[in-house]
Write a protein that holds these residues in place. Structure first.
Motif, short mmCIF file in Angstrom:
data_model
loop_
_atom_site.label_atom_id
_atom_site.label_comp_id
_atom_site.label_asym_id
_atom_site.label_seq_id
_atom_site.Cartn_x
_atom_site.Cartn_y
_atom_site.Cartn_z
N PRO A 119 0.81 -1.22 0.00
CA PRO A 119 0.00 0.00 0.00
C PRO A 119 0.84 1.27 0.00
O PRO A 119 0.49 2.24 -0.66
N SER A 120 1.96 1.27 0.74
CA SER A 120 2.82 2.46 0.80
C SER A 120 4.27 2.02 0.79
O SER A 120 4.62 1.00 1.39
N PRO A 121 5.15 2.79 0.12
CA PRO A 121 6.58 2.44 0.17
C PRO A 121 7.10 2.34 1.60
O PRO A 121 8.04 1.58 1.88
N SER A 122 6.45 3.08 2.52
CA SER A 122 6.92 3.05 3.91
C SER A 122 6.73 1.67 4.55
O SER A 122 7.35 1.38 5.57
N ASN A 123 5.88 0.82 3.95
CA ASN A 123 5.70 -0.53 4.50
C ASN A 123 7.02 -1.31 4.52
O ASN A 123 7.18 -2.25 5.30
N TYR A 124 7.94 -0.92 3.64
CA TYR A 124 9.25 -1.58 3.66
C TYR A 124 10.06 -1.22 4.92
O TYR A 124 11.06 -1.85 5.22
N LEU A 125 9.61 -0.19 5.64
CA LEU A 125 10.24 0.14 6.92
C LEU A 125 9.46 -0.44 8.10
O LEU A 125 9.93 -0.40 9.23
N SER A 126 8.26 -0.94 7.84
CA SER A 126 7.46 -1.49 8.94
C SER A 126 7.31 -3.01 8.78
O SER A 126 8.22 -3.75 9.15
#
Lengths: 337, 337
Positions: A119-126
């Protein structure tokens, strides 16, 4: 943007970091070195581990040098490239720093990512990043949950803890979370599906031991430890025989100059517990496997990965401090572009 | 002798036991119950674990009840029998008590022993008893030594520690012992063949950490922990990556009302150490195997099992206190007949 803002460590924090331990400095956007790339960072991971890297102490990574930007995992886009495998515009993640632009060499931690899969590129940090993989490998590979066992998670409303609890439920365990405050405890039950939640706030040692015993009447077969100190001591008084303790973090100690540890090691002896020091770096060769499993659970709606997305590199200090005030709900991420 | 002298626990010790915590009471020699036996105890094992059983705390065994004799492993001879498998005169060992005569039921810990296979029946309380088997299974099965690895042993001049170090040498390890005082350190090298000895006495934390580092320059791959507290903290600052810690005893804590534990758990995390709570009782079904291996090493002269044999049930208190004063050299045994 033609300048590179960098969030530098200029003084080693004594206890809790203060704003003057850092300085934002502006320098020209770098050019890619031979065979390297320059990344325009978009999302920066803020993690308790960074506090440890600020101390002048040998650990699993060298300390951040004074005058260097604060080391951080970032997700961003290739801005300039001298490497045929990394085209300009390609999304990448890697261990870089809290700065607008980072120079990276392929062959390190830097890797291409597929942002369309999430859903969001930030998911790769979570969920797909260190946080999610820490939960996954720490629980699945170290604690090795069996259906019906009781799993105790400290720092349970945090990014790692909430993922650990949810994976524990997927694997058929009774999951008890420990967190600070009514609101966090409500989220454990309602948002993450924990079986029980224990609020450590306002409880002395005896009361906390008793509250855990009530929530985990057969004792804990597994403890996933993110906190340490008084919370861990109370957990250790509630071990089932042959309990496995995954020692993943000690956030209660990171800002204290006097280290705490635990005083009831004898309970681990009497219960024949096994305590495993755990760092996700040891599973680097299996990140793809763990990420694929986490992405699958995420896409099936079996796993919820909350993110606390703060904005602006200029707000880096305030955002970082949310880790220690208990203000953040979910994986803390700083969106800088 | 027609009377049974019994060494009773009459008050729970606060910290270090005092003489008035105990009383010697005389009662008639018991008769065997249906299917049971009466043992004339000859040798009584004195162990740090007994101190733990005197506290009113749930542990792996129930506390010794006030008014009961102090629980102890004994070696003796069948005095009267109502069981066809145990003839009068047969040597036996078992978990009995500090008393002249014990009633025992077959099917518990009581077993026949062959005293002709060993130099002294008391060897069943040292090399072939809980002490020797603790060293054997704790090191061989829990720590799993590999040739060339460094093994750090605390309480190294004690009964368990000296056996652990010798087995470590047999298995090809570099063995470093920690003990209190020059004389004990001399014995580690000269009597037990350790590679290096560190005297913890007169050293502050920094000095002890540094002395261990000098003796174990590549860090400890294994720690066999008998002591806890300050000694253990100094060891934990000297772990090699992925070190295994066998948590076997915490004698530094047994007499302290405030438990100590260790403050540097974060080192176990950073080194990805694994700490195993270990009790020999979990290996009960393999005692014959371990005893046979220890007897073989003993008979081959590869293992030296020193015993500190004190005499007389009337001296039980003074003998027991030798465990905590550091006076005993080798496995402490009380010969009562």
């Amino acid at each position: 943007m033609s300048e590179n803002r960098r969030f530098l460590l200029v003084r080693r924090p004594q206890g809790e970091p203060v704003e003057n331990d850092f300085r934002i400095e502006t320098s020209p956007v770098p050019a890619p070195p031979l065979g390297g790339i320059v990344i325009r960072n978009r999302f920066v991971s803020l993690d308790p581990a960074q506090r440890g890297w600020m101390d002048d102490a040998e650990s699993y990574m060298p300390p951040i040098a004074l005058g260097d930007p604060v080391r951080a995992t970032t997700v961003g886009v290739v801005h300039a490239s001298d490497n045929p495998d990394f085209a300009v515009g390609q999304w990448v993640m890697g261990l870089n720093a809290l700065e607008d632009y980072s120079v990276a060499m392929p062959g390190g931690f830097t890797m291409a990512i597929d942002v369309d899969a999430v859903p969001s590129p930030s998911n790769y940090l979570s969920a797909l990043g260190a946080v999610g993989l820490t939960a996954y490998f720490g629980l699945v590979e170290v604690a090795k949950p069996q259906p019906g066992e009781t799993l105790l998670v400290s720092g349970a409303a945090g990014a790692v803890g909430s993922a650990v609890g949810q994976i524990g439920k997927i694997m058929g365990c009774r999951v008890v979370g420990i967190a600070g405050g009514e609101e966090k405890c409500r989220r454990l039950i309602e948002d993450y599906g924990f079986d029980a939640a224990v609020d450590y706030k306002g409880k002395d040692h005896e009361a906390l031991v008793a509250a855990i015993a009530e929530a985990a009447p057969d004792g804990a077969n597994m403890v996933f430890e993110n906190v340490g100190g008084a919370v861990m001591e109370a957990e250790v008084f509630n071990l089932a025989m042959h309990a496995r303790i995954v020692l993943c973090g000690l956030i209660a100690e990171y800002n204290s100059e006097e280290k705490i540890g635990i005083r009831n090691l004898w309970q681990i002896l009497a219960r024949r517990g096994v305590l495993h020091g755990f760092l996700i770096a040891d599973y680097a060769d299996r990140f793809a496997e763990g990420g694929a499993q986490m992405a699958k659970w995420l896409s099936e709606g079996r796993l919820r990965a909350d993110e606390d997305v703060q904005e602006g590199l200029e707000n880096a200090y305030a955002a970082f401090m949310r880790l220690f005030s208990g203000a953040n709900t979910g994986k803390l991420v700083l969106k800088i572009a």
